[in-house]
Write an enzyme that holds these catalytic residues in place. Sequence first.
Site, mmCIF file in Angstrom:
data_model
loop_
_atom_site.group_PDB
_atom_site.id
_atom_site.type_symbol
_atom_site.label_atom_id
_atom_site.label_comp_id
_atom_site.label_asym_id
_atom_site.label_seq_id
_atom_site.Cartn_x
_atom_site.Cartn_y
_atom_site.Cartn_z
ATOM 1 C CB SER A 44 5.590 -1.281 11.912
ATOM 2 O OG SER A 44 5.344 0.050 12.198
ATOM 3 C CD GLU B 39 -3.213 -2.212 7.702
ATOM 4 O OE1 GLU B 39 -2.168 -2.138 7.224
ATOM 5 O OE2 GLU B 39 -3.774 -0.795 7.425
ATOM 6 C CG HIS C 245 -5.901 2.104 5.384
ATOM 7 N ND1 HIS C 245 -5.188 3.157 6.108
ATOM 8 C CD2 HIS C 245 -4.646 1.097 5.288
ATOM 9 C CE1 HIS C 245 -4.055 2.998 6.565
ATOM 10 N NE2 HIS C 245 -3.796 1.678 5.961
ATOM 11 C CE LYS D 239 0.079 3.441 4.741
ATOM 12 N NZ LYS D 239 -0.016 3.443 6.178
ATOM 13 C CD GLU E 257 -2.712 5.824 6.866
ATOM 14 O OE1 GLU E 257 -2.725 5.828 5.478
ATOM 15 O OE2 GLU E 257 -1.764 5.222 7.698
ATOM 16 C CG ASN F 174 -1.670 1.354 1.584
ATOM 17 O OD1 ASN F 174 -1.814 2.251 0.580
ATOM 18 N ND2 ASN F 174 -2.366 1.442 2.508
ATOM 19 N N GLY G 107 3.011 2.870 10.652
ATOM 20 C CA GLY G 107 3.901 3.796 10.696
ATOM 21 C C GLY G 107 4.714 4.295 11.956
HETATM 22 P P1 13P Z 1 3.444 0.822 7.674
HETATM 23 O O1 13P Z 1 3.600 -0.604 7.093
HETATM 24 O O2 13P Z 1 4.107 2.150 7.200
HETATM 25 O O3 13P Z 1 3.437 0.687 9.218
HETATM 26 O O4 13P Z 1 1.769 1.008 7.202
HETATM 27 C C1 13P Z 1 0.877 0.022 7.270
HETATM 28 C C2 13P Z 1 -0.479 0.041 6.801
HETATM 29 O O5 13P Z 1 -1.186 1.014 7.070
HETATM 30 C C3 13P Z 1 -0.690 -0.530 5.560
HETATM 31 O O6 13P Z 1 -1.927 -0.490 4.850
#
Ligand code: 13P
Length: 257
Positions: free
Chosen positions: A220, A174, A102, A13, A104, A11, A180
Site C-alpha cells: 500500500s 512486504e 512474492h 501483477k 502471492e 510490480n 492491496g
Molecule cells: P500494493 O502496493 O498494491 O499494496 O501491492 C504491494 C505489492 O505486493 C508489491 O509487490
Amino acid sequence: MSDRELLVSGNWKMNQTHFEAIQFVQALAALLRARPLRTGRALSLHPPFTALRSVQTALESDAVPVALGAQNCHEADKGAFTGEVSAEMLAKLNVGFVIVGHSERRQLFGESDEQVRAKVDAVLRHKMTPILCVGETLDERQAGEARARVSAQLEAAVKGRSRAGVAELVIAYEPIWAIGTGETASADDAEEMAAHIRAELESLAGKDAAGAVRIQYGGSVNPDNAGELLRKPNVDGLLVGGASLKPDSLFEIAQAR
Ligand code: 13P
C-alpha cells in the site's frame, strides 16, 4: 542516510496488456524527461511476461532510464514445464531484476521456501538481480512472530551463499496484511523490520555484504506515504503494486522525499 542507491519498483501483477504497457512507458518517459530522477535513485518496471518485449523495446528505443524487471521465473533453464518462463529467457530480453517469492506466489501458487531459493539461484546464474520478497501474515504479526517468520524466509533463501552473492540481492519486506489493503506499515515498523533484516543478513554473510543489500518496503505504498518511508535509514526503496499502474503516481513515488 546510507550511500545505497534507492530502488523504486513497479510490480504490475496481472495488469496491463502490451498496448497499455507501451502507452504507460511513453507517458513515464515524458515525465522523466521533464524532471529526471534524483541522483541516487533508480526505477524498475515489472510488467507481465506478455508485455516484457514491448516494454523492453519502448525503453531501449528512447533510452528511458528505467530498468526492466519481471515478476517471477522458473528455477530450471529449460524443460517440460508447460506455461513457465525461465530466468535464461528473461536475461535474453535484457531483464535486470526478477521478483522472487512474492507472497502471492507463495500463497496462491504454493511456492515453497526451497523453490524460492532455487529461483534466486536461477536469477543470479543469469546475472540478474533477484528481488527476494519476505513478510509475515496478520496472524503472525499479532502473535508476535513477525521477525521469526521473516528470519526463517531469509535464512531459507540466503544461508550458505557467498558474500558476493548476498551483496547483490535486493530484499523486499512486504507484510502480507499491508498488500492491496490500503493499510501501510508505519514508517517506523518498516524501518524496524528493515533493520532486523539487515542484522540477519550480517549474521549470515558479514557486515559488508549486509551493508550493500538494498531493502525495499512494499504494501500500500502511495505518493503520500512514500517520502516518509524513503527517509528511513534502512529502507532503500519501495516495491509498489496498485499505485504503480498510473505513470504519474509511480513517478511521484520515485521522486518522493
Ligand atoms: P500494493 O502496493 O498494491 O499494496 O501491492 C504491494 C505489492 O505486493 C508489491 O509487490
